[in-house]
Scaffold this active site. Structure first.
Site, PDB file in Angstrom:
ATOM      1  N   GLY A   1       0.625  -1.517  -0.110  1.00 38.35           N
ATOM      2  CA  GLY A   1      -0.209  -0.047   0.302  1.00 38.35           C
ATOM      3  C   GLY A   1       0.906   1.465   0.107  1.00 38.35           C
ATOM      4  CB  CYS A   2       1.976   4.284  -1.542  1.00 37.44           C
ATOM      5  SG  CYS A   2       0.879   4.172  -3.574  1.00 37.44           S
ATOM      6  N   PRO A   3       0.781   6.118   0.130  1.00 37.96           N
ATOM      7  CG  PRO A   3       1.745   7.468   1.021  1.00 37.96           C
ATOM      8  CD  PRO A   3       1.397   6.707   0.526  1.00 37.96           C
TER       9      PRO A   3
ATOM     10  N   GLY B   1      -1.988   5.611  -3.747  1.00 34.72           N
ATOM     11  CA  GLY B   1      -2.783   4.343  -3.960  1.00 34.72           C
ATOM     12  C   GLY B   1      -2.852   3.933  -5.655  1.00 34.72           C
TER      13      GLY B   1
ATOM     14  CB  THR C   1      -0.510   0.273  -4.591  1.00 32.62           C
ATOM     15  OG1 THR C   1      -0.380   0.921  -3.704  1.00 32.62           O
ATOM     16  CG2 THR C   1      -1.503  -1.107  -3.268  1.00 32.62           C
TER      17      THR C   1
END
Length: 637
Positions: A11-13, A15, A19
């Site tokens: 997950g990344c901020p 998305g 991700t």
């Protein structure tokens, strides 16, 4: 139901890209090892491929590669690694290896489990990584509001900059409605940022307290800096309350969550935030005033800083710092700062597209396809498509991206371009005050970066081709066509069926080299196996002769070798060897070189072999060959 040996969450901020790039990297790394894996993605559209309790229970280990909050408590009792999403993208093989074979990976315990401080650090990452994850949980929930509100507000300007003001001649009811709705969304930026930072730390209680501290931060004009402070304050107040009331009977849990925690939490955190807001407001206003002054006094310096930040980590924390500053200024009606930020974010992916156009031969077909796709991604303000190109040669490629991004940002600031929308790329061009000029500056920056990338890739491809034909002794071996044109040596001159060994049973590289030295003496090519073995080992100490696709080309030059020869060994099982692609070796092609050889003969032999190994069809045929005759025929042809 499929049993997965490993489960992973990415997950990344934002998305958008990190991700799924981390997901792909982990899946490919597991596939190479023949390991089953399921990856749960935490993108902007929500959680996809969610784990069932059964899948969690049956998995041998868990990898979390995320820069946002992932529900970790479900993995109670499992061996667990928790790292950033960037590591999931760049170090998937190491993570797979570690979760499979490193017995020091700790077991996670959701509550009350005994852990040493070192285990805690390994489990949850460094202190700063945890802080970053909490912050990015807030950012990931805030960004959709910023984008929606910013775009709606920007669209309202179609009717004029004052179209939402009833007193203006430009007033339009539709524009006023869009401006109002967009304003509500933008105003939620700080409270939502604050609340979801707190939620990552203190769960539901933190969320409740965070909304209140966020509203105080917004009302008192502290900006997003106040939202960040309020989020951490609310989160840790929630944690503190949970510890203080831990001894209360379990029957009072409902009362704690509904009454005690919210009331005390809002009172404590709200009071602190109210008084902290005064200095925070001054700090926020000072920072914004400083940045605004730089737009006029030092646009070149400002563009250089913004360009470097945006291209430094392609959507990572440094990039996000510049982007968050731009959105904060945007909310205050400053549309000039975002023009440079957007330009610097759009340029890198476009640069990769230009790079593959400038020097197609330097890139693989997969890289060329990615470069072409990046024209689309870049045009929509998605920087992450450039990451694989940056990771290929980061020490040279990232500075190349920085140069192009800085050029695009500097030119945007110098020419006073304004972009009222926080995202969208070229989709929002109708809202830009000088759209054609802005696109021109971005393209110029991307062309400069693309040109530099193509040169670097061209040199790298030549270097890789030269490395396939590795240096022997002090003679550099290349696969340049000039060498082939001046020599006419045939590989059939130095190989016959006797030189081929099948199902060689060795356990290590050194054992294999010793086998080859003895094999050379047995065939009469050398008079001293020990001397040849030492030369093999000395050559490996200089640099590994492991290539890729499971092939190594060790060679030895010694006075005990009486004539040139080529030996081939197909191994019973693969052995570890330092190779370009990190894969073990199961086919070894070795060259024996007399000491009196000046390089004029074996150079062509080694070059010819290296060229053959550049062809996937040849390598596949070599791997599928079952007899000595089949192998010999391949090299004679």
């Amino acid at each position: 139901m499929t049993k997965y040996k490993i489960i992973a969450a990415t997950g990344c901020p934002t998305g958008i890209a990190h991700t799924y790039m981390a997901q792909e990297a982990l899946e490919q790394a597991a596939k190479k090892r023949g390991i089953s894996i399921k990856v749960e993605t935490h993108g902007q559209s929500g959680v996809e491929h969610a784990f069932t309790q059964s899948e969690i229970a049956q998995a041998d280990g868990v990898i979390i590669a995320a820069d946002k909050d992932v529900d970790i408590d479900r993995f109670d009792g499992k061996r667990l690694i928790n790292v950033s999403v960037t590591k999931g993208m760049k170090e998937p093989d190491e993570l797979i290896e570690k979760i499979l074979n490193d017995q020091n990976v700790p077991v996670y315990h959701a509550a009350g489990g005994a852990k040493s401080s070192s285990e805690e650090a390994e489990l949850t990452g460094s202190f700063w990584h945890k802080m970053y994850v909490y912050l990015m949980n807030g950012v990931s929930h805030m960004l959709p509001l910023v984008v929606a509100g910013g775009v709606l507000t920007a669209v309202s300007f179609f009717w004029g900059i004052n179209s939402a003001d009833p007193k203006s001649a430009e007033y339009n009811a539709i524009a006023a409605l869009l401006n109002t709705i967009g304003g509500f969304a933008m105003n939620l930026m700080v409270p939502v940022l604050c609340a979801y930072i707190a939620e990552a730390i203190g769960k539901r209680t933190g969320l409740v307290i965070g909304f209140v501290t966020g509203m105080i931060a917004y009302t008192n004009g502290t900006g997003f800096l106040g939202g960040i402070v309020g989020g951490f304050l609310a989160g840790y107040v929630a944690v503190l309350l949970a510890k203080l009331f831990k001894s209360l009977p379990k029957s009072l849990d409902g009362l704690k969550s509904i009454f005690i925690f919210p009331v005390l939490g809002v009172l404590i955190a709200g009071t602190i935030m109210w008084y902290v807001s005064v200095p925070m407001k001054d700090i926020n206003q000072g920072m914004m005033a400083f940045l605004k002054s730089m737009e006029n006094s030092s646009p070149i310096l400002l563009g250089l800083i913004v360009g470097i930040m945006c291209a430094a980590d392609m959507g990572g924390p440094i990039n996000k710092a510049a982007y968050l500053t731009g959105t904060a200024l945007l909310a205050q009606g400053n549309y000039f700062f975002m023009a440079g930020v957007s330009a610097a974010c759009i340029a890198p992916p476009l640069a990769t597209g230009f790079a593959v156009l400038f020097n197609k031969k330097a890139y693989t077909s997969k890289e060329r396809s990615a470069g072409y796709v990046n024209f689309l991604l870049g045009s929509t303000h998605i920087t992450e498509g450039a990451i694989p190109f940056a990771a290929k040669n980061p020490l040279l490629n990232i500075p190349s991206f920085m140069i192009g991004s800085a050029i695009a940002a500097i030119l945007s600031y110098v020419t006073k371009i304004s972009v009222p929308a926080p995202h969208g790329g070229f989709i929002v061009l109708p809202l830009v005050n000088k759209p054609f000029l802005w696109v021109l500056w971005i393209v110029i920056g991307a062309l400069v970066s693309g040109f530099l990338l193509s040169i670097i890739a061209g040199r790298q491809s030549k270097h890789d081709a030269a490395m396939v034909a590795t240096p022997v002794g002090n003679v550099s071996v290349t696969s340049e066509p000039e060498v082939a044109e001046t020599k006419s040596n045939d590989l059939s001159d130095i190989i016959n069926e006797d030189n081929i060994a099948l199902d060689v049973d060795v356990k290590s590289r050194d054992e294999l080299l010793q086998y080859l030295a003895n094999f050379a003496k047995k065939l009469g090519y050398s008079t001293d196996a020990t001397a040849v073995d030492k030369k093999y080992l000395a050559r490996e100490a200089e640099s590994s002769t492991g290539m890729e696709k499971g092939i190594a080309i060790p060679h030895a030059q010694d006075k005990t070798i009486n004539r040139s020869a080529m030996l081939i060994a197909k191994l019973k099982q693969p052995i570890e060897w330092k190779t370009f692609d990190g894969q073990p070796v199961d086919i070894v092609i070795s060259f024996l070189i007399p000491d009196q050889d000046d390089g004029s003969n074996h150079l062509e032999y080694l070059s010819s072999t290296s060229k053959l190994l550049m062809h996937d069809e040849f390598v596949e045929s070599l791997k599928n060959a079952k007899t000595k005759t089949e192998i010999l025929k391949l090299f004679q042809e």
